[in-house]
Design an enzyme around this catalytic site. Structure first.
Site, mmCIF file in Angstrom:
data_model
loop_
_atom_site.group_PDB
_atom_site.id
_atom_site.type_symbol
_atom_site.label_atom_id
_atom_site.label_comp_id
_atom_site.label_asym_id
_atom_site.label_seq_id
_atom_site.Cartn_x
_atom_site.Cartn_y
_atom_site.Cartn_z
ATOM 1 N N ASP A 117 -47.450 24.290 64.656
ATOM 2 C CA ASP A 117 -46.843 24.093 63.348
ATOM 3 C C ASP A 117 -46.775 22.587 63.116
ATOM 4 O OD1 ASP A 117 -45.280 24.609 61.024
ATOM 5 O OD2 ASP A 117 -44.416 26.362 62.016
ATOM 6 N N GLU A 126 -48.958 25.976 54.477
ATOM 7 C CA GLU A 126 -47.834 26.701 53.888
ATOM 8 C C GLU A 126 -47.611 26.090 52.513
ATOM 9 O OE1 GLU A 126 -43.142 27.793 54.178
ATOM 10 O OE2 GLU A 126 -43.909 25.772 54.386
ATOM 11 N N ASP A 180 -36.692 34.555 76.523
ATOM 12 C CA ASP A 180 -36.014 33.476 77.239
ATOM 13 C C ASP A 180 -36.208 33.662 78.739
ATOM 14 O OD1 ASP A 180 -34.289 31.596 78.278
ATOM 15 O OD2 ASP A 180 -32.484 32.782 77.837
ATOM 16 N N ASP A 234 -46.676 22.916 57.521
ATOM 17 C CA ASP A 234 -45.414 23.189 56.838
ATOM 18 C C ASP A 234 -45.371 22.515 55.456
ATOM 19 O OD1 ASP A 234 -42.634 24.295 57.393
ATOM 20 O OD2 ASP A 234 -42.124 22.239 56.840
ATOM 21 N N HIS A 271 -40.828 33.867 59.732
ATOM 22 C CA HIS A 271 -39.474 33.471 60.129
ATOM 23 C C HIS A 271 -38.591 33.089 58.944
ATOM 24 C CE1 HIS A 271 -41.674 29.859 59.438
ATOM 25 N NE2 HIS A 271 -40.561 29.143 59.497
ATOM 26 N N ASP A 272 -39.171 33.027 57.741
ATOM 27 C CA ASP A 272 -38.392 32.674 56.549
ATOM 28 C C ASP A 272 -38.099 33.881 55.666
ATOM 29 O OD1 ASP A 272 -38.424 29.939 57.157
ATOM 30 O OD2 ASP A 272 -40.302 29.614 56.062
ATOM 31 N N ASP A 293 -31.016 30.584 79.421
ATOM 32 C CA ASP A 293 -29.997 29.800 78.704
ATOM 33 C C ASP A 293 -29.694 30.363 77.317
ATOM 34 O OD1 ASP A 293 -32.255 29.162 77.289
ATOM 35 O OD2 ASP A 293 -32.040 26.987 77.489
ATOM 36 N N ASP A 327 -38.228 30.328 75.168
ATOM 37 C CA ASP A 327 -38.887 29.117 75.645
ATOM 38 C C ASP A 327 -40.375 29.358 75.897
ATOM 39 O OD1 ASP A 327 -38.679 30.652 78.007
ATOM 40 O OD2 ASP A 327 -36.738 29.717 78.462
HETATM 41 C C1 NOJ Z 1 -40.941 25.942 55.698
HETATM 42 C C2 NOJ Z 1 -40.535 26.503 57.016
HETATM 43 O O1 NOJ Z 1 -41.230 27.686 57.242
HETATM 44 C C3 NOJ Z 1 -39.044 26.680 56.967
HETATM 45 O O2 NOJ Z 1 -38.562 27.403 58.065
HETATM 46 C C4 NOJ Z 1 -38.421 25.320 56.882
HETATM 47 O O3 NOJ Z 1 -37.031 25.437 56.715
HETATM 48 C C5 NOJ Z 1 -38.988 24.511 55.717
HETATM 49 N N1 NOJ Z 1 -40.400 24.629 55.583
HETATM 50 C C6 NOJ Z 1 -38.683 23.062 55.888
HETATM 51 O O4 NOJ Z 1 -39.433 22.546 56.956
#
Ligand code: NOJ
Length: 657
Positions: free
Chosen positions: A106, A256, A29, A206, A328-329, A33, A37
């Site tokens: 993305d 993905e 950041d 995605d 990130h998931d 804030d 970013d």
């Molecule tokens: C996959 C993404 O990686 C995830 O973070 C998101 O919640 C879902 N697709 C829906 O866009």
């Protein structure tokens, strides 16, 4: 069609690239804030360059109400003000390019935000947007079908203006686009061109295998997403996208694609023929879960490597693999597949070797390179992820005990990967001068970039060495992967081989020492240890550091250096020192570090100044081993250069011919 006679994959920049995924709100950041970013990404480009990164995939930066932290886009052509401006983005493209780093965006086009102007128009039935989304009337006074959404609750939401329901495979804030409508597809292609013109080098797409929807008269109460994926229409639309946008452009494209098999990769990402360059597999991320991600199943190394190896062998000659262990998931790989306690450093290095030495394009998620771990926030109030919060709420409504829910969250929550990047031991881990949008992991005092940079034996420098090694050795990029010991309960081992001969990777993915008897014909063959995770890693980023490639005679091997000149990745990048490269911080970029600090010594070398020279190598200071078995310590990882198959020791008196 057999594998025989199939052409070797063509070289491509994105096959040779190391891709680093940035989740911008948690990276750095610069504005203070509390939210990361684009200026923050800019400030860390020198760091990424020093790591050896060739491309950055930015999780969504478009305008978004943030219900799913940017995976709900309300304007595809604008930067969300939290992240900066279009000028910031354009500057980032330029500055990244100057460091040999390309940007990959993305592409979130299975759905938009419900605050996207298309949806506002659609819900009012305004042409031409009326059918941009998937609308159905209710059935028997209820929902159009019983599908549930990925994030819990029904996959349909009612809109009185239209007296109809819209489909959302994810949250109600993420209505699914109707890809059957040509106008929708054309809009997507247009926005892709918009970003390509700004200089982006490709797209991570995605849930792109969900864009083709089947008939919606399904009677089951399944998670709708699972009924939708891999419909033939998804493939057709991707082919159309390829023709309309991607063809002829030298782009990195990766879909993905949850729920895919290797056979799907043969289609979506068929070498030289598929609409995409790569797809992300998910199978290797499901071996430790039950019916849902929240239910644990014991992690079993044999099962895991069967999946990994099956993907490797099935894709050989047919599709280029995309490699990842976290994003990130997903929870942090060191916590999930390794050990985030006593053996954290060794385990993180071992997983790095697994990620970077398989065949395919490796995707490193921010923080993996310093071995960041899962977090255990004490209260649900500390969590921010929509999926986690819904899981908790629904669980409590069903009367599930708080401890049970929190245990599942500690293990699997997506927020494990979303705590701020740990830059230093300073306030907020050096992530922000403000209040971070999500708390930092309390272990930042020990695990942070600054500490890692100063420690030559850190996970970070191991990543750097591995990345540089991979860049200098073609077999580690294009060589076929040959799995070894599929049934060993702890050891993951494989060869990478091309015409120049094999490399051997042996990893003990367990906290107990183990003996691995090398299989024939590898046992007893001469080999040199090029890298391991117990010693200080050799400075392969330094072009003066030799890598053994060619075998001579006698007990000692004679080596030629791979490459020569600068290691790929641009200007001189520094040895470990007190501080990692930072713009405007401590010196002006990577050249400040070139030649500074300690010189690194390859394993087994002993030059007078601590540096191994080509002459040392010729004198045989690489130790040649002829092991029959490896005794591997807890989470020990080793990488060997082996003598090529035809190699034999020359007998005394034998001539050159
Ligand atoms: C996959 C993404 O990686 C995830 O973070 C998101 O919640 C879902 N697709 C829906 O866009």
């Amino acid at each position: 069609m057999t594998m025989e006679g199939r052409a070797r994959p063509e070289r491509a920049w994105w096959k040779e690239a190391i891709v680093y995924q940035i989740y911008p709100r948690s990276f750095f950041d610069a504005s203070g804030d509390g939210v990361g970013d684009l200026a923050g990404v800019l400030a860390k480009l020198d760091y990424l360059q020093a790591l050896g990164v060739d491309a950055v995939w930015l999780s969504p930066i478009y305008r978004s109400p943030g219900a799913d932290h940017g995976y709900d886009v309300s304007d595809y052509r604008e930067i969300d003000p939290q992240f900066g401006t279009m000028a910031d983005f354009e500057r980032l493209v330029r500055e990244a390019d100057a460091r040999g780093i390309r940007l990959v965006l993305d592409l979130v086009v299975n759905h938009t935000s419900d605050e996207h102007p298309w949806f506002y128009a659609s819900r009012q039935g305004i042409v031409p947007y009326r059918d941009f989304y998937i609308w159905r009337t209710g059935k028997n006074g209820g929902l159009p079908n019983r599908w549930r959404s990925v994030f819990g609750g029904p996959a349909w939401t009612y809109v009185p203006e239209r007296n109809a329901y819209y489909l959302h495979l994810f949250s109600p804030k993420q209505p699914d686009l109707n890809w059957d409508l040509p106008a929708v597809r054309q809009e997507v292609y247009r926005l892709m061109r918009f970003w390509l013109e700004k200089g982006v080098a490709g797209f991570r797409m995605d849930v792109i295998n969900a864009i083709g929807k089947p008939e919606l008269d399904d009677e089951t109460d399944a998670v709708g997403f699972e009924r939708v994926i891999n419909h033939p229409k998804a493939f057709r639309y991707l082919e159309e996208m390829y023709e309309a946008v991607l063809k002829g452009a030298d782009l990195l494209t990766v879909g993905e694609t949850p729920g895919v098999t290797p056979e799907h990769a043969w289609r979506y990402a068929a070498l030289g023929r598929g609409p995409l360059g790569m797809i992300f597999p998910f199978e290797h991320m499901t071996v430790d879960i039950g019916a849902t991600k929240w239910e644990p199943a014991p992690f079993d190394v044999v099962r895991w490597k069967r999946v990994l190896f099956r993907w490797q062998t099935k894709l050989e000659g047919r599709a280029w693999p995309a490699l990842y262990l976290g994003n990130h998931d997903q929870p942090r790989p060191v916590s999930r597949f390794g050990d985030d306690g006593e053996y954290r450093v060794a385990a993180a290095k071992l997983l790095a070797a697994l990620l970077l030495l398989q065949k395919g394009t490796p995707f490193v998620y921010q923080g993996e390179e310093i071995g960041m771990t899962n977090v255990r926030f004490p209260s649900i109030d500390d969590y921010r992820d929509i999926e986690t919060l819904n899981f908790y709420r629904e669980g409590r409504e069903r009367g599930v005990a708080e401890e049970t829910l929190m245990a599942a969250i500690h293990r699997m929550s997506r927020d494990n990967a979303r705590t701020p990047m740990q830059w230093s031991a300073g306030k907020n881990a050096g992530f922000t001068s403000g209040t971070p949008w999500i708390r930092v992991n309390p272990n930042y005092r020990e695990i942070n970039v600054e500490a890692a940079w100063a420690d030559p034996e850190s996970v970070l420098h191991f990543y750097r060495a591995l990345i540089a090694l991979r860049k200098r050795v073609p077999a580690l990029v294009y060589g076929r992967l040959v799995p070894l010991c599929p049934d060993d309960p702890a050891v993951i081992a494989f060869l990478r081989e091309d015409e120049a001969g094999p490399w051997l990777v042996a990893l003990n993915l367990s906290p107990v020492p183990t003996t691995w008897p090398l299989p024939r014909p590898i046992a007893g063959r001469p080999m040199v240890r090029v890298l391991d995770n117990r010693h200080r890693p050799p400075a392969y980023w330094d072009p003066a550091t030799p890598i053994p490639v060619a075998w001579g005679d006698g007990e000692a091997a004679a080596f030629a250096e791979v490459g020569g000149g600068k290691a790929a990745g641009g200007p001189e990048i520094g040895a470990p020192g007190e501080r990692p490269p930072e713009r405007g911080g401590h010196g002006a970029g990577p050249s400040t570090f070139a030649g500074e600090g300690r010189r690194e010594t390859p394993v087994g070398a002993a030059g007078p100044d601590g540096k191994q020279t080509a002459a040392d190598v010729r004198r045989g200071s690489w130790e040649v081993e002829r092991p029959e078995a490896f005794r591997l310590g807890p989470y020990e990882a080793r990488v060997y250069r082996m003598a090529p198959p035809g190699h034999r020791r020359r007998r005394p008196g034998e001539g050159d011919g």
